[in-house]
Enzyme design. Structure first.
Site, PDB file in Angstrom:
ATOM      1  N   ASN A  83       4.461  30.554 -33.003  1.00 45.55           N
ATOM      2  CA  ASN A  83       5.036  30.402 -31.669  1.00 45.55           C
ATOM      3  C   ASN A  83       4.456  31.355 -30.634  1.00 45.55           C
ATOM      4  O   ASN A  83       4.549  31.086 -29.434  1.00 45.55           O
ATOM      5  CB  ASN A  83       6.556  30.594 -31.748  1.00 45.55           C
ATOM      6  N   THR A  99      12.429  30.071 -19.949  1.00 46.36           N
ATOM      7  CA  THR A  99      12.141  31.262 -20.736  1.00 46.36           C
ATOM      8  C   THR A  99      11.857  32.441 -19.798  1.00 46.36           C
ATOM      9  O   THR A  99      11.626  32.251 -18.600  1.00 46.36           O
ATOM     10  CB  THR A  99      10.907  31.053 -21.627  1.00 46.36           C
ATOM     11  N   ASP A 115       0.488  42.099 -33.423  1.00 44.24           N
ATOM     12  CA  ASP A 115      -0.354  41.547 -32.366  1.00 44.24           C
ATOM     13  C   ASP A 115      -1.190  40.437 -32.978  1.00 44.24           C
ATOM     14  O   ASP A 115      -2.090  40.705 -33.780  1.00 44.24           O
ATOM     15  CB  ASP A 115      -1.250  42.645 -31.793  1.00 44.24           C
ATOM     16  N   VAL A 116      -0.901  39.179 -32.618  1.00 44.67           N
ATOM     17  CA  VAL A 116      -1.618  38.064 -33.238  1.00 44.67           C
ATOM     18  C   VAL A 116      -3.082  38.015 -32.820  1.00 44.67           C
ATOM     19  O   VAL A 116      -3.865  37.263 -33.407  1.00 44.67           O
ATOM     20  CB  VAL A 116      -0.940  36.699 -32.947  1.00 44.67           C
ATOM     21  N   LYS A 134      -3.767  24.863 -25.550  1.00 47.12           N
ATOM     22  CA  LYS A 134      -2.772  24.060 -26.253  1.00 47.12           C
ATOM     23  C   LYS A 134      -3.362  22.743 -26.770  1.00 47.12           C
ATOM     24  O   LYS A 134      -2.916  22.211 -27.790  1.00 47.12           O
ATOM     25  CB  LYS A 134      -1.577  23.799 -25.337  1.00 47.12           C
ATOM     26  N   ASP A 161       6.329  40.215 -33.496  1.00 44.58           N
ATOM     27  CA  ASP A 161       6.227  40.176 -32.041  1.00 44.58           C
ATOM     28  C   ASP A 161       5.618  41.471 -31.536  1.00 44.58           C
ATOM     29  O   ASP A 161       5.700  42.509 -32.197  1.00 44.58           O
ATOM     30  CB  ASP A 161       7.627  39.982 -31.434  1.00 44.58           C
ATOM     31  N   TYR A 171      -4.667  27.180 -19.823  1.00 43.47           N
ATOM     32  CA  TYR A 171      -3.522  27.013 -20.719  1.00 43.47           C
ATOM     33  C   TYR A 171      -3.590  25.668 -21.436  1.00 43.47           C
ATOM     34  O   TYR A 171      -3.360  25.577 -22.649  1.00 43.47           O
ATOM     35  CB  TYR A 171      -2.227  27.131 -19.925  1.00 43.47           C
TER      36      TYR A 171
END
Length: 254
Positions: free
Chosen positions: A82, A182, A55-56, A151, A39, A147
Site C-alpha cells: 500500500n 486521506t 522505507d520501501v 500506478k 511505515d 502518478y
C-alpha cells in the site's frame, strides 16, 4: 464475509500508519489477523497491531522490516503493498529526480517488498498479495502523468505477478481507488488556490458525488485478501465511486 475469516493468519501492510493502510490494518485485525504495519512514520499505529519503521525505497530497510515482522508474527500469509506517494503535473512539469523518487516508492517499493515476503508466502496455506493501485491506471486524469505512470506499472505488475505465482498457489490482485479522503489529499487541497472549490471538483468527478473513504477501500482489500476469495487472482477491483466505468449524461438545464 465471516467476522473472523482471517483468524490464525498474519498480514504485512506497507504504508500502514495512515489512510488506506491503517484502515486496512485495523479491519484485518478486527477480522482475526495478526498485522504488522511497515511505515516511514509508524509511531501512531495502535495496538494490538505491531509496527516498524521501513522505507520501501531502501532494500535493506525492507528486508529487515519483513524479517522482523515474519519472526514476530510467525510467518506472513498476506501482503498488502500500500505504501505510495503522489505527484501532480503534466509531462513537462516533473523533473527527472521526482520521476525517480515516485517510481522508487510506487513501483520498486512493490518489487522490493514482494521479493522479501515471497519465501514466507510460499510456506503459507492461504497466501495472497493485494496491491493498492489507482483509477489513474485506467482513466486519463489531467495533471497526473507521473502518478498515472507509476500506478499503470502496478496494474501491469499485478497481472504479470499473478501469472508467475499462480503455480505456487499465491493469489495476486489489486484495488483501484478513486480520490480517497486521506491525509495526502488534505495536504493537496491545502496547497490549492481555493481548497473548497478544488474539493468540490474532486467530489464532482466521481459519479457518487463524494470522495471514497479509506474504510471502503479497506473493505475491498480485505475481500481480495480473504481465503473466501480463493478463486480470485489477477484481477483489479475499482473502488472509485463509478469514476472509471460510468458515463453519465450531464444534468439537464432547469
Amino acid at each position: 464475509m465471516s467476522d473472523l475469516e482471517f483468524d490464525g493468519l498474519t498480514a504485512v501492510v506497507t504504508g500502514g500508519a495512515s489512510g488506506i493502510g491503517l484502515a486496512t490494518a485495523q479491519l484485518l485485525t478486527a477480522r482475526g489477523a495478526r498485522v504488522a504495519c511497515l511505515d516511514l512514520n509508524p509511531q501512531d499505529v495502535p495496538e494490538p497491531m505491531v509496527r516498524a519503521h521501513v522505507d520501501v525505497a531502501d532494500e535493506e530497510s525492507v528486508r529487515a522490516g519483513v524479517t522482523w515482522a515474519a519472526e514476530l508474527l510467525g510467518g506472513v500469509d498476506i501482503l498488502v503493498n500500500n505504501a505510495g506517494i503522489g505527484a501532480q503535473g503534466g509531462i513537462e512539469d516533473n523533473p527527472d529526480h521526482e520521476w525517480r523518487q515516485v517510481l522508487e516508492v510506487n513501483v520498486l517499493g512493490v518489487v522490493r517488498t514482494t521479493r522479501a515476503v515471497l519465501p514466507y508466502l510460499r510456506r503459507s496455506a492461504a497466501p495472497a498479495i493485494v496491491n493498492t493501485c489507482s483509477v489513474a491506471a485506467t482513466a486519463g486524469l489531467p495533471d497526473r502523468v507521473l502518478y498515472s505512470a507509476s500506478k499503470g506499472a502496478v496494474l501491469a505488475m499485478t497481472r504479470a505477478m499473478a501469472a508467475d505465482l499462480v503455480a505456487d498457489g499465491i493469489r495476486v490482485t489489486c484495488v483501484n481507488p478513486g480520490t480517497v479522503a486521506t491525509p495526502w489529499v488534505d495536504r493537496l487541497l491545502g496547497r490549492a488556490d481555493d481548497p473548497a472549490d478544488e474539493r468540490a471538483a474532486l467530489r464532482a468527478r466521481q459519479p457518487l458525488g463524494r470522495l471514497v473513504t479509506p474504510d471502503e477501500v479497506a473493505a475491498a482489500i480485505a475481500y481480495l485478501a480473504s481465503p473466501l476469495a480463493g478463486a480470485t487472482t489477477g484481477t483489479d477491483l475499482a473502488v472509485d465511486g463509478g469514476m472509471d466505468g460510468l458515463r453519465l449524461r450531464p444534468p439537464r438545464p432547469s
